[in-house]
Design an enzyme around this catalytic site. Structure first.
Site, PDB file in Angstrom:
ATOM      1  N   GLY A 235      -4.697  -9.118  -2.794  1.00 54.72           N
ATOM      2  CA  GLY A 235      -3.391  -8.660  -3.246  1.00 54.72           C
ATOM      3  C   GLY A 235      -2.965  -9.453  -4.458  1.00 54.72           C
ATOM      4  CG  ASP A 283      -5.751  -0.379   1.905  1.00 56.86           C
ATOM      5  OD1 ASP A 283      -4.989  -1.261   2.342  1.00 56.86           O
ATOM      6  OD2 ASP A 283      -5.550   0.834   2.095  1.00 56.86           O
ATOM      7  CG  HIS A 319       6.983 -12.627   0.869  1.00 51.96           C
ATOM      8  ND1 HIS A 319       7.678 -13.334  -0.083  1.00 51.96           N
ATOM      9  CD2 HIS A 319       6.341 -11.646   0.182  1.00 51.96           C
ATOM     10  CE1 HIS A 319       7.479 -12.804  -1.272  1.00 51.96           C
ATOM     11  NE2 HIS A 319       6.670 -11.782  -1.135  1.00 51.96           N
TER      12      HIS A 319
END
Length: 414
Positions: A235, A283, A319
């Site tokens: 990410g 992903d 988060h």
């Protein structure tokens, strides 16, 4: 010394003493500490009415700046010469009073310059607040403001459980996109996704990269097994974390560094902007592909040269999700780890108790995350997640700025 003036004077003297001892170019941590000390002086003098007025003024400034930006007027202010309110209103097709009244609100706060009555020009601050600069951050904040306005309506029309459903988030509700996650809504608008990525780069001051986990200490380990990727940045966004780490780990000690993100992010990256880094599509809700593949009888004992990484890195990612989703993400990473692999998580930690007048960034960010099915977490919550997926926390590395930490974890010993 109980009266406000005496208390303010004491705080002012502390501020002056600090300023006298500070370097010409303070570090980010020193800069934020100076702003905090400045706030302490005002806090001793400010009465409740002053506080409410200050809040109202901030709301007005953000509303005026957002309006001028979205109707296209803010970007039309010239760097040289000036433009009249009348001409600016004609260009963007609004009543001239909208321009004059909104401009007054931002001008009194030092945004842009009034060269003559109702004649405007860019200044340094207004240039910084353009969409291609810090204005990207401001634009994203306004998205959350619009959602907060709708939050009471959302809470009255949804069950408590809906808050934890990523496809029924307050953000999706406010955007009229229920049935989609925050990122699915974001990805429908490529321009907005670019703004989002640019915003992350603008936030480095509040969420640092360096000065926590000592990546340079892995030099010997990485050079001993250079066929293993040094870091897999999961990410990753635009790779800003890896570029920063390279300043302490030259050429990544000869090993590969891999960025992983969705196609909409990866396709914006140029190879020339990421020397020594390999961008790949991945992903986070699928198994981590960078892992050891052992010879199988089905392949005649042969396998591709794919091995586990020295470090798997999750920054500003967990988060964005509630704990059950975080556990799902972690479960896709843990099986890929080798015996000496590390999973390093960089996020903010919520303290047990709120410090009055303490750093605010953790709390406004967490309140923003409330609208997109995310949440900042306590150390206890992180440890519970680690235990659930077979990890153990080795060490917490705090930063010198705010509540940001890096959590070093490894596979739990059997």
């Amino acid at each position: 010394m109980s009266d406000p003036i005496s208390k303010a004077l004491a705080e002012a003297e502390k501020l002056v003493a600090t300023l006298k001892n500070i370097k010409t170019n303070p570090t980010p941590a020193e800069h934020l500490a100076l702003l905090k000390q400045t706030d302490n002086v005002r806090a001793q003098l400010e009465e409740p009415y002053d506080t409410v007025t200050r809040w109202a003024e901030s709301i007005a400034v953000t509303a005026a700046l957002s309006t001028l930006t979205q109707i296209g007027a803010f970007g039309k202010l010239p760097m040289e010469g000036s433009i009249s309110a009348k001409d600016l209103a004609a260009v963007v097709n609004v009543d001239v009073s909208v321009i004059t009244r909104a401009m007054r609100v931002i001008l009194v706060n030092g945004i842009a310059t009034e060269t003559a009555p109702d004649e405007y020009q860019q200044n340094m601050l207004s240039m910084v607040l353009q969409p291609q600069a810090l204005g990207a951050f401001f634009s994203l904040c306004m998205d959350f403001n619009r959602t907060w306005v709708k939050l009471p309506e959302y809470l009255k029309t949804h069950s408590p459980a809906d808050l934890y459903n990523s496809k029924k988030s307050p953000f999706a509700f406010a955007a009229g996109k229920e049935g989609l996650t925050y990122y699915e809504v974001l990805n429908e608008d490529e321009e907005q996704r670019v703004i989002w990525n640019n915003t992350l780069q603008q936030m480095e001051k509040n969420m640092p990269i360096l000065g926590m986990f000592p990546f340079a200490t892995l030099k010997e380990q990485v050079e001993k097994e250079p066929e293993r990727p040094f870091i897999v940045d999961i990410g990753s966004g635009k790779g800003q974390a890896m570029l920063a780490i390279e300043t302490e780990c030259p050429k990544y000690f000869g090993a590969q560094v891999i960025l992983q993100d969705l196609p909409i992010v990866i396709k914006t990256l140029g190879v020339e902007d990421l020397p020594g880094i390999t961008p790949t599509v991945h992903d986070i809700f699928t198994p981590q592909p960078v892992k050891s593949l052992y010879p199988s009888p089905d392949t005649g004992g042969k396998t591709n040269l794919i091995v586990d990484a020295h470090v798997y890195f999750l920054r500003r990612l967990l988060h964005d999700f509630y704990i059950p989703v975080c556990i799902e993400i972690l479960r896709n990473v843990v099986p890929a780890m080798g015996p000496d692999s590390r999973l390093i998580i960089c996020d903010m930690l919520v303290p047990e108790k709120v410090e009055v007048g303490g750093p605010m960034e953790l709390y406004w960010l967490d309140f923003s995350l409330l609208t997109i099915s995310g949440r900042e977490k306590t150390l206890k919550e992180f440890n519970e997640m680690f235990d659930e997926v077979g990890l153990e926390l080795i060490k917490v590395y705090p930063s010198g700025i705010g509540s940001t930490v890096m959590l070093e974890t490894r596979l739990k010993k059997l």
